[in-house]
Design an enzyme around this catalytic site. Structure first.
Site, PDB file in Angstrom:
ATOM      1  N   GLU A 103      -8.162   5.336  -4.520  1.00 42.84           N
ATOM      2  CA  GLU A 103      -8.834   5.754  -3.708  1.00 42.84           C
ATOM      3  C   GLU A 103      -8.707   6.834  -3.491  1.00 42.84           C
ATOM      4  OE1 GLU A 103      -5.705   6.127   0.557  1.00 42.84           O
ATOM      5  OE2 GLU A 103      -5.214   3.785   0.173  1.00 42.84           O
ATOM      6  N   TRP A 135      -5.585  12.537  10.081  1.00 45.34           N
ATOM      7  CA  TRP A 135      -4.668  12.043  11.232  1.00 45.34           C
ATOM      8  C   TRP A 135      -5.127  12.487  12.814  1.00 45.34           C
ATOM      9  CZ3 TRP A 135      -0.167   8.678   9.632  1.00 45.34           C
ATOM     10  CH2 TRP A 135       0.022   8.520   8.968  1.00 45.34           C
ATOM     11  N   ASN A 194       1.159  -1.049  -0.070  1.00 42.69           N
ATOM     12  CA  ASN A 194       0.694   0.210  -0.248  1.00 42.69           C
ATOM     13  C   ASN A 194       0.967   1.203   0.139  1.00 42.69           C
ATOM     14  OD1 ASN A 194      -2.322   1.143   0.597  1.00 42.69           O
ATOM     15  ND2 ASN A 194      -1.497   2.493   1.743  1.00 42.69           N
ATOM     16  N   GLU A 195       0.544   2.189  -1.123  1.00 42.65           N
ATOM     17  CA  GLU A 195       1.358   3.485  -1.229  1.00 42.65           C
ATOM     18  C   GLU A 195       2.918   3.541  -0.922  1.00 42.65           C
ATOM     19  OE1 GLU A 195      -2.364   6.246  -1.102  1.00 42.65           O
ATOM     20  OE2 GLU A 195      -0.849   6.322   1.540  1.00 42.65           O
TER      21      GLU A 195
END
Length: 693
Positions: free
Chosen positions: A310, A318, A150-151
C-alpha cells in the site's frame, strides 16, 4: 536464508475492490490501468462475505469474472485471504471468535480485526475459506500471489479472550515445563505472586495499580507473536499445497510480532504499507515524512527487496480519525521514489478509486469519487513512466550502507513496560537516524536474534546499538567478535542491565559488556527534579561545553581498561567532571560507550569520529533537506544514487563527477538545482566515483 522478493523487473500495481463497483466499470478501469503502466492489482482481502455469503455456501463468480478480465488486460492479481474481516454470520453463530479487552469487554462485529488468533473455531473457518480459495485459484495463471490476512496486529495487538488465556498457559508449559521454572523466570516471589497450579496463570488482568509483572509482560509479547505465526501457518500450509507456484506475503509491520521470524518461516518476502503523510501530522522538530525512510529500512531488514503493498496515493482519513493534509504537488512521486530508494522492487498504490461509502470514505485513492483525471492521476502516471525507465536496471539491486542501527524484539517489548529504557531507545534511534540522514550517510536497520551470524554484522563498518538493556550471552559474544575483527560499536546508557528473562543482573553495568567497552557504571540518575541537564566537555576543553547536551539519563562512568580513553565529561551536578563518553580499543576494533541518551548533535560528532563521511571521494554535495540513498546492482556493479528533496524549496546539488540522470538519460555534472519535492536518480557505472554524499 533471508527471504526476499525476486523480481526481474520493477512492478507497479494498485489496490482494487471489484465488489465495491459495478462490473460495468471494470473494463474502463482496467484499460486505464494498462494505459498507465500498472501491471498488477491486489484484491479480495476484505471479501469473505462475497466468497462465503452463508456458512458453507461458497461463491467465486464475482472474482472469477474480474480476475479473467484483469488477465485479458495483462494485469496479474494478488489475492488476499479475507480473514481480517470475519462475516457477520460467523461472529453471530460463534461469538467466541471475538477478541476481548484487558477489562474483559468483548469486541463486537463491525469494522475489522475484531477476532482472536487462538479460537479453534476461527482457525477452522479460516483454514476452510483459504483452502477453498487456494483450490479454486491455485492453478489460475492470472493469480500471481497471495497476501495473508491484512495488516496483522494493526488496530489491536493484545488479546484477552478466554481461549487466549488457555493458549497462553499451553505455550508456557512448553516453554518452561514446570511451574518452578516459570516462577523463577517471572520473579513471582515478589508480592506473593507464586503459582502452585497452572490454572492460576493468566495473561495480564485488571489490577489496582494498572501495572504489570514486567517478566510476565515480556512473555506475553512473545506469546502473541507466536499466536500470529500459528495463525499464518494455518493458511500458508494449504496455499503451499494447492498453489505452489504463487508467492505468499503479508503486508505491514506492527507491534507484538516478530516479523523477521514470521517471514523466514512462512512467507516468500515481506510487504510494507507506506503512508509518509502520517509524518506530516507531527508538530515537533522531526523528520516528518522523511521518517518513513526509517520504517522502510526496517522492512528492508526483513527482506532486502520487498513489496510496498500500500503506497500512499492521496490524503488519508477515516470518518472519525487519521486526518491528513492533501499531499502537495510532487510529494506522491517523492514518496514512491522513497520506497524504491530503500529497496522496494514492487509498489502497489492504495487505492485505485476513493470509496464513496464505508469507514474509509476519506482515505483517498488515485481517482476521486468523480472518477475524473486530476493532478494526482497525472503525478502517479509520471511516476510510473519513470519507474519503467529503471525497471530492468534497478530490480534486484541492494541498498548500500556502511552503518547499521541495531534493534531486537526483546528490548522493544520490554521497553513498552520499562520506562527506564524504552523511551530512551525510541529517542536515540530517532536522533541517530536524523543525524545520519542530514549527514547523507545511508544506513541499514539490522535485527539481532539468536540466529544472527557474524557475517551479518561484518557487512558494516559501524554498528549503533543505542540501549541494549536486555542482552543474551550469545549476542554479547557476537558483538565481541565483530569488534575484535576490526568493527566499530557504539552504545548508550543502561546497556547490559538485564538477562533474557528481564531480570537485572547482579553485577556492575554494563554487565557482560564491561570488557568490550572497558568501563563500568559507578552511579546513575534520571534527569529530573533538582538535576540540571549537563553539557559535554570535550577532552577537558571547557570552551566546548554547551554544544552537546546529556539528556534524560546520566551514568557516571569509570574506565576499567588501560585502552579506555575519556573523550568527554559532564559539566554540572554532583558528578561534574566525571566521564560521560569513552572510547576503548578491543582487538582490532573500537567501541564507544555513552552514559546518556543520544542527541542528533552527538550522533553527528560520532559520525565524524568514525569516518562515516567520506569527504575525499564523494560524488555528491547537497543540503540537509535532501536524502541520499544508494542501490547497487550485484551483477553489473552499477550504482543508483537517489537524491530526494523533502523540502518545498529548491535545493542546491553539486556533482563532483559526471554521471547519467537515470530518469531522462542526460549526462549531468557540476552544480544543479533540485526543485521542491523533486527526485534525481544518478546512474554511476561500476568503477565510477564513490557514491557518497
Amino acid at each position: 536464508m533471508t527471504k526476499t522478493l525476486h523480481a526481474k523487473s520493477l512492478k507497479v500495481g494498485v489496490c482494487y475492490y471489484p465488489e465495491h463497483w459495478s462490473s460495468d466499470m471494470w473494463d474502463s478501469d482496467l484499460e486505464m490501468m494498462r494505459h498507465m503502466g500498472i501491471t498488477m492489482v491486489r484484491v479480495g482481502e476484505f471479501a469473505w462475505s462475497i466468497f462465503e455469503p452463508k456458512d458453507g455456501e461458497f461463491s467465486f463468480q464475482l472474482f472469477d469474472e474480474f480476475i479473467e478480465r484483469a488477465g485479458q488486460f495483462g494485469i496479474g492479481v494478488i489475492l488476499g485471504t479475507p480473514t481480517a474481516t470475519p462475516p457477520a454470520w460467523l461472529t453471530y453463530k460463534y461469538p467466541e471468535v471475538l477478541n476481548v479487552s484487558l477489562d474483559g469487554i468483548q469486541f463486537q462485529h463491525g469494522l475489522r480485526r475484531h477476532y482472536n488468533y487462538n479460537s479453534p473455531v476461527y482457525q477452522q473457518y479460516c483454514r476452510r475459506i483459504v483452502e477453498k480459495m487456494a483450490k479454486h485459484y491455485g492453478e489460475n495463471t492470472h493469480v500471481i500471489g497471495w497476501q495473508i490476512d491484512n495488516e496483522l496486529n494493526c488496530e489491536i495487538d493484545v488479546f484477552y479472550s478466554e481461549r487466549d488465556h488457555e493458549a497462553f498457559r499451553q505455550w508456557l508449559t512448553v516453554k518452561y515445563g514446570t511451574l518452578d521454572r516459570l516462577n523463577h523466570a517471572w520473579g513471582t516471589v515478589v508480592w506473593s505472586q507464586t503459582y502452585t497450579a497452572w490454572e492460576q496463570v493468566h495473561l495480564t488482568r485488571p489490577n489496582p495499580s494498572h501495572s504489570v509483572n514486567p517478566h510476565q509482560a515480556l512473555d506475553e509479547k512473545r506469546f502473541i507473536s507466536n499466536s500470529v505465526m500459528r495463525f499464518v501457518e494455518n493458511q500458508t500450509e494449504v496455499i503451499r499445497q494447492y498453489a505452489p507456484h504463487q508467492f505468499i506475503t503479508t503486508n505491514g509491520i506492527f507491534g507484538h510480532l516478530d516479523t523477521h521470524e514470521l517471514t523466514e518461516r512462512y512467507l516468500d518476502f515481506i510487504s510494507y504499507d507506506s503512508y509518509p503523510n502520517f509524518g506530516m501530522l507531527a508538530d515537533d522538530e522531526s523528520l516528518r515524512d522523511r521518517e518513513w525512510s526509517f520504517n522502510l529500512s526496517v522492512a528492508r531488514s526483513v527482506s532486502p527487496n520487498f513489496c510496498v503493498m500500500e503506497q500512499q496515493a492521496g490524503p488519508g482519513g477515516w470518518v472519525n480519525r487519521i486526518e491528513q493534509p492533501t499531499p502537495l504537488p510532487g510529494q506522491l512521486r517523492l514518496w514512491a521514489f522513497q520506497s524504491l530508494a530503500h529497496g522496494a522492487d514492487a509498489i502497489v498504490f492504495f487505492r485505485w478509486r476513493t470509496a464513496p461509502f464505508g469507514t474509509e470514505i476519506y482515505w483517498h485513492g488515485i481517482f476521486d469519487y468523480d472518477n475524473q483525471p486530476n493532478r494526482r492521476v497525472a503525478e502517479i502516471g509520471q511516476t510510473i513512466n519513470e519507474v519503467s525507465l529503471l525497471a530492468d536496471k534497478l530490480a534486484g539491486s541492494l541498498v548500500q550502507a556502511d552503518v547499521a542501527l541495531l534493534r531486537d524484539y526483546n528490548n522493544d517489548w520490554d521497553g513498552e513496560v520499562d520506562t527506564w529504557h524504552g523511551p530512551y531507545t525510541k529517542k536515540s534511534v530517532k536522533e541517530w537516524f536524523r543525524g545520519l540522514q542530514t549527514s547523507h550517510v545511508p544506513c541499514d536497520v539490522l535485527n539481532l536474534s539468536e540466529t544472527t551470524q557474524l557475517a551479518d554484522l561484518r557487512r558494516y563498518k559501524v554498528l549503533v546499538y543505542p540501549h541494549p538493556v536486555v542482552l543474551s550471552e550469545r549476542v554479547t559474544e557476537l558483538l565481541e567478535q565483530f569488534v575484535s575483527a576490526g568493527g566499530i560499536l557504539i552504545t548508550g546508557c543502561r546497556a547490559g542491565l538485564k538477562d533474557v528473562n528481564g531480570h537485572c543482573r547482579q553485577v556492575s553495568m554494563p554487565g557482560p559488556l564491561k570488557n568490550l567497552f572497558g568501563v563500568q557504571v559507578s552511579d546513575f540518575t534520571r534527569i529530573q527534579g533538582a538535576y540540571e541537564v549537563p553539557n559535554l566537555v570535550w577532552n577537558g576543553d571547557e570552551s566546548s561545553s554547551g554544544c552537546i547536551h546529556a539528556v534524560d539519563f546520566n551514568e557516571v562512568l569509570q574506565p576499567t581498561s588501560e585502552d579506555c580513553t575519556v573523550l568527554a565529561t559532564y559539566d554540572r551536578n554532583y558528578y561534574s567532571g566525571t566521564p560521560a563518553l569513552v572510547q576503548n580499543s578491543f582487538g582490532k576494533g573500537t567501541t564507544y560507550y555513552y552514559g546518556s541518551v543520544f542527541t542528533r548533535e552527538l550522533a553527528k560528532k560520532l559520525i565524524e569520529l568514525t569516518g562515516l563521511v567520506d569527504t575525499e571521494n564523494k560524488l555528491v554535495s547537497t543540503t540537509e533537506e535532501v536524502e541520499l540513498e544508494i542501490r547497487r546492482n550485484p551483477l553489473t556493479g552499477d550504482r543508483y544514487v537517489f537524491l530526494l528533496n523533502y523540502s518545498g524549496q529548491p535545493q542546491a546539488v553539486h556533482l563532483h563527477h559526471g554521471c547519467r540522470n537515470a530518469l531522462n538519460g542526460e549526462l549531468i555534472e557540476g552544480d544543479l538545482v533540485l526543485d521542491g519535492y523533486d527526485v534525481l536518480v544518478c546512474e554511476v557505472p561500476d568503477g565510477g566515483a564513490t557514491a557518497r554524499g
